[in-house]
Design an enzyme around this catalytic site. Structure first.
Site: not given
Ligand code: PBG
Length: 335
Positions: A205, A259
């Protein structure tokens, strides 16, 4: 892949357009395809409201009541979407984010209603983090100097996991990027008798500017204009993303996520090659809102761009995608 064999002399040149001639042929030779089965809809459930509240920075998305969350999940299941991911917007925040593990916290209440209403017909996922619940907006608890205390935080993540599992989550999804968070959560779940609850790690992330609209949706403001660069990944780093993913798998992650998505297709492709667990990608709030805004101006065909981006994420190697376009895309491609 082996290189194409040389053509014999006099053989006609290869004509690529033959296989693009009709829609039926194109369908037949498509190398990847986005299916309704691959879509997960993120949902926001807010405490202390009695009707859904539209989110201005995410046009078409709402902060839901528990009741409207149940209605929304029913609609999404009707479209054939298999999973939802819940985020909570609590009425009160505190330094430790205690609403995140309160058995009566907003996400726990929604999870248990959804579990009762739909049983195993929906894959129920809960974002596991503290930032929506802390008054300073960081994903963990702070030391006196204002930095996030890793080990104190993962201890609290264990409590959140237990509360979410007890309320009926099938899958908990830690998004705080603390070291050792997957192991701590796995230990807590197993210790509580929740061996069957899986962990989907937000493994790679990145500290992205694309989360802006989401922070409005959950009313998170990082104290002192701070950022998450001391725990989320530097967008410059590709190898490091693989290390993060491999560590999470070693700690017991059942699935991993990259992400944001479109800005990190190289990372999705790397991860797909290197692990055997399912790989998810999160098409985040900024990715959604940029398409919406350009479409609202008449500059792009929003539905077509959404489909193109989600297809690219699938082509890069994601097995499933978290997207605020889940319902629209499900309607467009059929269940
Ligand atoms: C943290 C979390 C964030 C998102 C999902 N989980 C925000 C952040 O890291 O600041 C972003 C999702 C999106 O932008 O759509 N709990």
């Amino acid at each position: 892949m082996a290189p194409a064999p040389p053509r014999s002399p006099g053989f006609p040149e290869r004509r690529m357009r033959r296989l693009r001639r009709t829609p039926a042929i194109r369908r037949l030779v498509a190398e990847s395809r986005l299916s309704v089965d691959d879509l997960v809809a993120p949902l926001f459930v807010r405490e202390g409201i009695d009707a859904p509240v539209p989110i201005p920075s995410l046009p078409g998305q709402f902060q839901h009541t528990v009741a409207s969350t149940v209605a929304e999940v029913k609609r999404l299941l009707g479209l054939g979407i298999p999973g939802v991911l819940l985020f909570g917007v609590p009425e009160r925040k505190d330094p430790r984010g205690s609403g995140a593990w309160d058995p009566d916290g907003i996400v726990q209440r929604a999870l248990s209603e959804l579990r009762d209403a739909f049983g195993g017909a929906v894959a129920l996922m809960a974002d596991l983090c503290l930032d929506e619940y802390t008054d300073h907006g960081h994903c963990g608890v702070l030391r006196d100097d204002g930095t996030v205390d890793n080990d104190a935080t993962i201890e609290l993540y264990g409590r959140v996991a237990l509360a979410q599992a007890a309320a009926g989550a099938d899958i908990v999804a830690p998004s705080g990027m603390m070291d050792g968070q997957v192991a701590a959560i796995r230990r807590a779940l197993d210790g509580g008798g929740y061996e069957e609850v899986s962990v989907l790690a937000y493994a790679a992330k990145f500290a992205s500017a694309l989360y802006g609209p989401f922070r409005d949706a959950v009313d998170v403001h990082i104290a002192g204009g701070g950022d998450r660069r001391a725990y989320q990944q530097d967008p410059a780093n590709r190898r490091e993303a693989l290390t993060e993913v491999l560590l999470d798998v070693a700690e017991g992650a059942d699935m991993v996520m990259v992400k944001p998505a479109v800005t990190y297709l190289d990372v999705i492709a790397d991860v797909r090659r290197c692990v055997d667990v399912p790989v998810a990608a999160y098409h985040v709030s900024g990715e959604y809102s940029m398409i919406r805004a350009a479409a609202a101006n008449g500059w792009i065909d929003g539905a077509a761009v959404a489909l193109e981006q989600l297809s690219a994420i699938t082509r890069a190697g994601a097995d499933f995608v978290f997207t605020y376009f889940a319902d629209e895309v499900a309607e467009a491609i059929g269940g």
